[in-house]
Design an enzyme around this catalytic site. Sequence first.
Site, PDB file in Angstrom:
ATOM      1  N   GLU A   1      47.665  42.317  28.759  1.00  0.00           N
ATOM      2  CA  GLU A   1      47.673  40.849  28.778  1.00  0.00           C
ATOM      3  C   GLU A   1      47.499  40.245  27.390  1.00  0.00           C
ATOM      4  O   GLU A   1      48.128  39.240  27.058  1.00  0.00           O
ATOM      5  CB  GLU A   1      46.581  40.343  29.725  1.00  0.00           C
TER       6      GLU A   1
ATOM      7  N   HIS B   1      40.948  40.186  41.779  1.00  0.00           N
ATOM      8  CA  HIS B   1      42.196  39.582  42.232  1.00  0.00           C
ATOM      9  C   HIS B   1      41.989  38.200  42.843  1.00  0.00           C
ATOM     10  O   HIS B   1      42.939  37.605  43.355  1.00  0.00           O
ATOM     11  CB  HIS B   1      42.898  40.489  43.246  1.00  0.00           C
TER      12      HIS B   1
END
Length: 325
Positions: free
Chosen positions: A60, A129
């Site tokens: 990321e 998540h």
Amino acid sequence: MTTTTLAGAVNAGLRRALEDDPKVVLMGEDIGALGGVFRVTDTLQKDFGSNRVMDTPLAESGIVGTAFGLALRGYRPVCEIQFDGFVYPAFDQIVSQVAKIHYRTEGRVRAPLTIRIPFGGGIGAVEHHSESPEALFAHTAGLRVVTPSTPADAYTMIRQAVADDDPVIFLEPKRRYWDRGDYDPEAPPDLDLYRARVTRTGTDATVVAYGPMVATALAAAGIADSEGHSLEVVDLRSLSPIDFDTVEASVRRTGRLVVAHEAPVFAGLGAEIAARIGERCFYQLEAPIQRVGGFATPYPPAKLEKHYLPDPDRILDAVDRTLAG
């Protein structure tokens, strides 16, 4: 009019952005051949090629850093962070570099970068998540933070975000990805990207929500109506900047305010909204402002998330408290 899901509307908006500007590029993990884990970018690589819809490594910080460099060279990159809990490795890039370049260069350099982040809970996911990191980004000067709650807004807001010359954190309410609604692909946006929307008018109290909580607030308003209480629901849409004028106008009409979000109440955006409206509407408020949100704990396992996420009953409980004030 076209009927689609919120995920389909984001896809359509990205497709339109790619068609309108050859400098728009998409990048992220699995967004190309797979079409993203939520299929939000489905078929875009097939139609626009791998040079404009790029699969990236699972890194990321590298995704955002590369996109930042592209933005400085005149492109309009759109990054996808696969899940909200995965954004933290890129947090330094976002808050230390992306957010500060315009200020650091005294306005000479812009960073037209959009960072898409599926956020919030309600899908029964595993750890990392289901997060609500919006306050971290809204607190950072130099970032714009927005979130749609309907397919119509998703279609127009993603196009507006990509066209903005400032970096935009585009939060997508993942548990609303499959909610369906109508939109007109040829109609111009009916609101500026950073304006709130009154989605239901009422007289007894204002409920402010955003992203995944707007549908919950509207459900609570429907129940309240059957009990003889009229709630006005304001969809904030933009979390930085916040359209306090629209919220203030609503509270001046109703005299009461409840703010609801999935993120923990402590130091959440509800605190900022309560403080600002308390200042602006001190003499119009008939009762203390109420806040509804998640608890000050890490997001729980999937089997417990229904106890963590605010539901219509928790919003109505806050409404009852403010009506009794």
